[in-house]
Design an enzyme around this catalytic site. Structure first.
Site, PDB file in Angstrom:
ATOM      1  N   ARG A   1      -3.932 -10.115   4.241  1.00 25.52           N
ATOM      2  CA  ARG A   1      -4.527  -9.871   2.855  1.00 25.52           C
ATOM      3  C   ARG A   1      -3.364  -9.554   2.165  1.00 25.52           C
ATOM      4  O   ARG A   1      -2.838  -8.301   2.230  1.00 25.52           O
ATOM      5  CB  ARG A   1      -5.523  -9.273   2.697  1.00 25.52           C
ATOM      6  CG  ARG A   1      -6.200  -9.194   1.379  1.00 25.52           C
ATOM      7  CD  ARG A   1      -7.279  -8.115   1.158  1.00 25.52           C
ATOM      8  NE  ARG A   1      -7.868  -7.904  -0.192  1.00 25.52           N
ATOM      9  CZ  ARG A   1      -7.190  -7.156  -1.078  1.00 25.52           C
ATOM     10  NH1 ARG A   1      -6.107  -6.212  -0.891  1.00 25.52           N
ATOM     11  NH2 ARG A   1      -7.915  -6.951  -2.179  1.00 25.52           N
TER      12      ARG A   1
ATOM     13  N   LYS B   1       0.902  -1.264   0.106  1.00 26.32           N
ATOM     14  CA  LYS B   1       0.073  -0.172   0.061  1.00 26.32           C
ATOM     15  C   LYS B   1       0.836   1.166  -0.120  1.00 26.32           C
ATOM     16  O   LYS B   1       1.954   1.356   0.308  1.00 26.32           O
ATOM     17  CB  LYS B   1      -0.982  -0.102   1.080  1.00 26.32           C
ATOM     18  CG  LYS B   1      -2.280  -1.022   0.896  1.00 26.32           C
ATOM     19  CD  LYS B   1      -3.251  -0.899   1.879  1.00 26.32           C
ATOM     20  CE  LYS B   1      -4.239  -1.794   1.353  1.00 26.32           C
ATOM     21  NZ  LYS B   1      -5.646  -1.811   2.341  1.00 26.32           N
TER      22      LYS B   1
HETATM   23  C1  7PM Z   1      -4.816   0.407  -4.855  1.00 25.37           C
HETATM   24  C2  7PM Z   1      -5.266   0.764  -3.730  1.00 25.37           C
HETATM   25  C3  7PM Z   1      -5.010  -0.885  -5.382  1.00 25.37           C
HETATM   26  C4  7PM Z   1      -5.765  -0.033  -2.968  1.00 25.37           C
HETATM   27  C5  7PM Z   1      -5.637  -1.976  -4.504  1.00 25.37           C
HETATM   28  C6  7PM Z   1      -5.970  -1.265  -3.245  1.00 25.37           C
HETATM   29  C7  7PM Z   1      -8.307  -4.307   1.165  1.00 25.37           C
HETATM   30  C8  7PM Z   1      -9.592  -4.879   0.644  1.00 25.37           C
HETATM   31  C9  7PM Z   1      -8.569  -3.713  -0.804  1.00 25.37           C
HETATM   32  C10 7PM Z   1      -8.205  -4.503   2.750  1.00 25.37           C
HETATM   33  C11 7PM Z   1      -9.942  -5.881   2.677  1.00 25.37           C
HETATM   34  C12 7PM Z   1      -5.445  -3.245  -2.336  1.00 25.37           C
HETATM   35  C13 7PM Z   1      -6.333  -2.339  -2.227  1.00 25.37           C
HETATM   36  N1  7PM Z   1      -7.688  -3.612  -0.011  1.00 25.37           N
HETATM   37  N2  7PM Z   1     -10.115  -5.720   1.392  1.00 25.37           N
HETATM   38  N3  7PM Z   1      -9.401  -4.573  -0.745  1.00 25.37           N
HETATM   39  N4  7PM Z   1      -9.039  -5.065   3.341  1.00 25.37           N
HETATM   40  N5  7PM Z   1     -10.819  -6.626   3.435  1.00 25.37           N
HETATM   41  O1  7PM Z   1      -4.269  -3.210  -1.535  1.00 25.37           O
HETATM   42  O2  7PM Z   1      -7.109  -3.570   3.135  1.00 25.37           O
HETATM   43  O3  7PM Z   1      -5.569  -4.466  -2.630  1.00 25.37           O
HETATM   44  S1  7PM Z   1      -7.959  -2.978  -2.343  1.00 25.37           S
END
Ligand code: 7PM
Length: 259
Positions: A238, A204
């Site tokens: 995750r 992130k």
């Molecule tokens: C850009 C920014 C691309 C953020 C992808 C993301 C989470 C999630 C995501 C989380 C849960 C990523 C995020 N983040 N679901 N979906 N918890 N439960 O890093 O932190 O994949 S999208």
């Protein structure tokens, strides 16, 4: 939990997902690296992302779910906020719902209860398109915890058992670096609620804010954050980099055991 993205930015052309083979290959790699759950997401709650409708989201994720299911019985979670997608994904063999909107859609609670599957409730301040503009809290830990407990209690009142509820502070979702670090440092407080906790910190931008690395060079920092979350009671992590995270968790467990 290994991340399997099936959004068009990564795999498709013109909004129509075409990379089933590539996605299935990626799922196999995550499993081989030791993932216990595969999180399939086609909606994109990413900061700044455009929203997609139910049909488009299903066109992206259902073929991938079918492909993973054809080769493996690994638990699959579906990253969605739409009750229709939840239903069709579970019919296709998905085992768990991951909702960055914590079942705030009017019929999402009843849908998950009827499906009988576990659910991840994530905290987000604002909406993906604008949430990172000026996140603001008087007490970030209290506000995030109170929101998640309110959602968990609404789930239980609707008939979802406590053992099926996972809480996630939603790192990076309407939070600045200090908000994220406060939540991570105090994550044990969330775990002390008794609900399982999930942490999503992998690659992130909060990492870039600390060490200024492009996304492909955030593996080591991601592993460090995953270990910090695990040490503070996170039951699910995750992550993109499953092999590196599993190695780190395995040696950490041996240190804990002292043998
Ligand atoms: C850009 C920014 C691309 C953020 C992808 C993301 C989470 C999630 C995501 C989380 C849960 C990523 C995020 N983040 N679901 N979906 N918890 N439960 O890093 O932190 O994949 S999208």
């Amino acid at each position: 939990m290994g991340i399997l993205n099936v959004t068009p930015d990564s795999f498709s052309d013109g909004g129509r997902f075409i990379g089933v083979g590539r996605a299935a290959e990626q799922a196999r790699a995550l499993l081989q690296q030791g993932a216990d759950i595969i999180d399939v997401g086609g909606e994109s709650a990413r900061p700044g992302a455009q929203s997609v409708d139910e049909e488009q989201e299903c066109r992206r994720v259902l073929p991938v779910i079918d492909a993973v299911r054809a080769h493996s019985s690994v638990p699959i979670s579906i990253d969605t906020s739409k009750p229709g997608v939840m239903r069709r994904a579970v019919e296709a063999g998905v085992d768990m719902v991951n909702d960055v909107r914590a079942l705030r859609d009017p019929s999402a609670l009843d849908t998950v209860r009827a499906l009988g599957v576990p659910v991840v409730l994530m905290h987000m301040q604002g909406e993906p398109r604008t949430m990172q503009r000026s996140p603001c809290y008087a007490d970030v830990l209290r506000e995030v915890t109170d929101f998640l407990l309110e959602r968990a209690h609404a789930c239980e009142a609707a008939g979802i058992p406590a053992a099926h509820i996972v809480l996630d502070p939603g790192f990076g979702f309407g939070k600045n670096l200090v908000h994220n670090l406060t939540l991570l440092k105090q994550l044990q407080t969330l775990a002390d609620t008794g609900y399982a906790v999930l942490a999503g910190l992998s690659r992130k931008s909060m990492i870039a804010q600390m060490i200024d690395r492009p996304v492909q060079e955030r593996v080591h920092a991601s592993v460090a954050l995953a270990l910090a979350a695990a040490a503070r009671g996170a039951a699910l992590l995750r992550v993109h980099d499953v092999a590196a995270t599993v190695d780190a968790l395995r040696v950490t467990a041996r240190v804990q055991a002292g043998r």
